[in-house]
Design an enzyme around this catalytic site. Structure first.
Site, mmCIF file in Angstrom:
data_model
loop_
_atom_site.group_PDB
_atom_site.id
_atom_site.type_symbol
_atom_site.label_atom_id
_atom_site.label_comp_id
_atom_site.label_asym_id
_atom_site.label_seq_id
_atom_site.Cartn_x
_atom_site.Cartn_y
_atom_site.Cartn_z
ATOM 1 N N HIS A 98 0.789 -1.204 -0.043
ATOM 2 C CA HIS A 98 0.036 0.099 0.063
ATOM 3 C C HIS A 98 0.826 1.244 -0.037
ATOM 4 O O HIS A 98 1.980 1.257 0.515
ATOM 5 C CB HIS A 98 -0.843 0.114 1.360
ATOM 6 C CG HIS A 98 -1.831 -0.920 1.615
ATOM 7 N ND1 HIS A 98 -1.361 -2.247 2.173
ATOM 8 C CD2 HIS A 98 -3.146 -1.349 1.330
ATOM 9 C CE1 HIS A 98 -2.386 -2.959 2.280
ATOM 10 N NE2 HIS A 98 -3.338 -2.235 1.939
ATOM 11 N N ASP A 101 2.336 2.008 3.278
ATOM 12 C CA ASP A 101 3.335 0.849 3.927
ATOM 13 C C ASP A 101 4.781 1.296 3.910
ATOM 14 O O ASP A 101 5.716 0.918 4.652
ATOM 15 C CB ASP A 101 3.236 -0.527 3.278
ATOM 16 C CG ASP A 101 2.145 -0.970 3.400
ATOM 17 O OD1 ASP A 101 1.037 -0.718 4.140
ATOM 18 O OD2 ASP A 101 1.543 -1.683 2.437
ATOM 19 N N GLU A 229 -10.398 -7.247 -4.376
ATOM 20 C CA GLU A 229 -10.249 -8.301 -3.303
ATOM 21 C C GLU A 229 -11.503 -8.353 -2.450
ATOM 22 O O GLU A 229 -11.751 -7.539 -1.406
ATOM 23 C CB GLU A 229 -9.098 -7.724 -2.377
ATOM 24 C CG GLU A 229 -8.573 -8.949 -1.380
ATOM 25 C CD GLU A 229 -7.431 -8.602 -0.654
ATOM 26 O OE1 GLU A 229 -6.428 -7.956 -1.342
ATOM 27 O OE2 GLU A 229 -7.525 -8.897 0.442
ATOM 28 N N GLU A 265 -8.500 -13.970 -1.319
ATOM 29 C CA GLU A 265 -7.848 -14.104 -0.293
ATOM 30 C C GLU A 265 -8.677 -15.208 0.612
ATOM 31 O O GLU A 265 -9.798 -15.181 0.690
ATOM 32 C CB GLU A 265 -7.932 -12.904 0.761
ATOM 33 C CG GLU A 265 -7.151 -13.250 2.010
ATOM 34 C CD GLU A 265 -6.670 -11.993 2.655
ATOM 35 O OE1 GLU A 265 -6.753 -11.068 2.285
ATOM 36 O OE2 GLU A 265 -6.955 -12.009 4.113
ATOM 37 N N HIS A 268 -10.508 -14.262 3.773
ATOM 38 C CA HIS A 268 -12.017 -13.328 3.207
ATOM 39 C C HIS A 268 -12.945 -14.661 2.877
ATOM 40 O O HIS A 268 -14.126 -14.370 3.093
ATOM 41 C CB HIS A 268 -11.516 -12.573 2.354
ATOM 42 C CG HIS A 268 -10.484 -11.369 2.621
ATOM 43 N ND1 HIS A 268 -10.236 -10.447 1.739
ATOM 44 C CD2 HIS A 268 -10.037 -11.040 3.671
ATOM 45 C CE1 HIS A 268 -9.522 -9.721 2.391
ATOM 46 N NE2 HIS A 268 -9.338 -10.002 3.628
ATOM 47 N N ASP A 293 -4.450 -13.699 -2.158
ATOM 48 C CA ASP A 293 -3.703 -13.391 -1.025
ATOM 49 C C ASP A 293 -3.622 -14.630 -0.298
ATOM 50 O O ASP A 293 -4.828 -15.366 0.307
ATOM 51 C CB ASP A 293 -4.593 -12.458 -0.354
ATOM 52 C CG ASP A 293 -3.832 -11.082 -0.682
ATOM 53 O OD1 ASP A 293 -3.248 -10.944 -1.583
ATOM 54 O OD2 ASP A 293 -4.363 -10.011 0.063
ATOM 55 N N ASP A 306 -5.278 -13.344 9.429
ATOM 56 C CA ASP A 306 -4.122 -13.369 8.479
ATOM 57 C C ASP A 306 -3.062 -14.129 8.944
ATOM 58 O O ASP A 306 -1.905 -13.898 8.977
ATOM 59 C CB ASP A 306 -3.972 -11.886 8.356
ATOM 60 C CG ASP A 306 -4.748 -11.212 7.402
ATOM 61 O OD1 ASP A 306 -5.538 -11.675 6.756
ATOM 62 O OD2 ASP A 306 -4.607 -9.860 7.432
ATOM 63 N N ASP A 336 -0.515 -12.349 2.579
ATOM 64 C CA ASP A 336 -1.065 -11.434 3.243
ATOM 65 C C ASP A 336 -1.386 -11.962 4.659
ATOM 66 O O ASP A 336 -2.264 -12.440 5.078
ATOM 67 C CB ASP A 336 -2.335 -10.925 2.636
ATOM 68 C CG ASP A 336 -2.907 -9.760 3.304
ATOM 69 O OD1 ASP A 336 -2.513 -9.250 4.537
ATOM 70 O OD2 ASP A 336 -4.199 -9.384 3.096
#
Ligand code: XUL
Ligand code: CO
Length: 455
Positions: A98, A101, A229, A265, A268, A293, A306, A336
């Site tokens: 990102h 980050d 995502e 992901e 998710h 992810d 995560d 991730d």
């Protein structure tokens, strides 16, 4: 060197606890090396920023990398150095990021952008020296309080504009770093109550923002893929991109199908009440499979933990889908993922990656064995054989309508469908997983049951 005690991680079979057991990067499987199949990526946010804080307590891992955070550029460069060292030691060739980050936000947008320019010059130089590549970039349009009510779906046009400005910069950075993907994760693109929310207007605005991003990115030469995502909740209660199917509906409704794919992901998927495999299959079947992810949730907890993946069964099912999709093109497997709060030192971070990479390496090996074994695939094909000829073929070709099907059914009482044999199939998968080459009688030599088979 920030982690002098950590060696370069190698593939070997002897019992070294900091070594790969199944990930042999240059080994060729189905005509491609393992590293080409798996395309592992490091997530800048978890690996270089996340310190293990949770709702009830601060960080346990130190990510200052020996610098003073009051000097954001020095800290950002130390993070970069650490990231490249970690990627080198693990043989990871890609990263995802990102915007912030990379370096802390400044007081103003202009100052933030200046910092981002400086740090990406530094990162780019390191990429050129090492051959490390960017898998995808994205914009953090959810952490700052200005995004409390969303970014593209904010009720405030000024916040929409600010998000657009931030996304513009994130796209430019992705292009500068040669990223082959750009991700939209709608952290706060959702709502809490319809008492204060115009759901249709918010979704239309989100589509406007995505359309603007695509147009701008293409105008500055971005040739990669865009991904949404999906995630059903957290932080929003009703998130607009709940799962792959819901997101496909959003894309179709706004004329974006064909322009945006999915970054699926694992954690998710399970939060949405689906298996990871289901979400991958939904993406493949809709022609929107893009990137992954790779992580794992704790099924006893209701939030996005995560975790680094260690579930070989899930990884195997995932890699069967990736193979079904023909492999990755612009996408890859992005970790991730983060070590647990109690796993706070450098060695823990490496164990997280080693276990995650080995889990997917094993998943790839086992997926290939299941496919080559053939029994699961043959069973699946055989299950639909009644549509290959006769009335089934007429249904598929459109030759038969309700009247023809009524006439057909008046002539005969239908048999029950053949057994789904789920337990047998699960047994076959276990045999491949735990015995390598199956040794028991070839169950699949026995044809699926017919009306004469005792039930
Ligand atoms: C949050 C999440 C994000 C996206 C990128 O659950 O997965 O880190 O991957 O914004
Ligand atoms: Co993610």
């Amino acid at each position: 060197m920030l982690f002098p005690e950590i060696p370069v991680i190698q593939y070997k079979n002897q019992d070294d606890h900091l070594a790969f057991r199944w990930y042999n990067p240059d080994e060729v499987i189905l005509g491609k090396t393992m590293k080409e199949h798996l395309k592992f990526a490091l997530a800048w946010w978890h690996t270089l920023c996340g310190e293990g804080a949770d709702m009830f307590g601060g960080g346990t891992a130190d990510k200052s990398f020996g610098t003073d955070r009051l000097n954001p550029m020095a800290h950002a460069k130390a993070k970069t150095d650490a990231g490249f060292e970690i990627m080198h030691k693990l043989g990871i060739e890609y990263f995802c990021f990102h915007d912030h980050d990379l370096v802390a936000e400044g007081e103003t947008l202009a100052e933030s952008n200046k910092r981002l320019d400086e740090i990406t010059d530094y990162i780019k130089k390191k990429m050129d020296e090492t051959g490390v590549k960017c898998l995808w970039g994205t914009c953090n349009a959810f952490s700052h309080k200005r995004f409390m009510a969303g970014a593209g779906t904010s009720p405030s046009a000024d916040i929409f504009a600010y998000a657009a400005a931030k996304i513009k910069k994130a796209v430019e950075l992705t292009v500068k770093l040669g990223g082959t993907g750009y991700v939209f994760w709608g952290g706060r693109e959702g709502y809490e109550t319809l008492l204060n929310t115009d759901m249709k207007f918010e979704q239309d605005n989100l589509a406007r923002l995505i359309r603007m991003t695509i147009e701008y990115a293409r105008s500055i030469g971005f040739k990669g893929d865009f991904y949404i995502e999906p995630k059903p909740m957290e932080p929003s209660k009703h998130q607009y991109d709940v799962d792959v199917a819901t997101t496909c509906n959003f894309l179709r409704a706004h004329g974006l199908m064909g322009e945006v794919k999915m970054n699926v992901e694992a954690n998710h998927a399970t939060l949405a009440g689906h298996t990871f495999q289901h979400e991958l299959r939904a993406a493949i079947d809709n022609g929107v499979f893009g990137s992954i992810d790779a992580n794992e949730g704790d099924l006893l907890l209701g939030w996005d933990t995560d975790q680094f993946p260690s579930d070989v069964y899930t990884a195997t099912m995932c890699m069967m889908e990736v193979i079904r999709a023909g492999g990755f093109t612009n996408g890859g497997l992005n970790f991730d993922a983060k070590p647990r709060r109690m796993s706070y030192d450098a060695e823990d971070l490496y164990h997280g990656f080693i276990t995650g990479m080995d889990t997917y390496a094993l998943g790839l090996r086992k997926a290939v064995q299941i496919i080559e074994d053939g029994r699961v695939g043959n069973f699946l094909e055989e299950r639909y054989v009644s549509y290959k000829s006769g009335i089934g073929a007429d249904i598929v070709s459109g030759k038969a309508g309700l009247a023809e099907l009524e006439a057909y059914s008046l002539q005969r009482e239908p048999q029950l469908p053949a057994s789904g044999r789920q337990e047998m199939l699960e047994g076959i998968v276990n045999c491949v997983l735990f015995e390598g080459k199956p040794r028991m009688r070839r169950w699949n030599d026995v044809p699926p049951p017919t009306e004469n088979t005792p039930r």
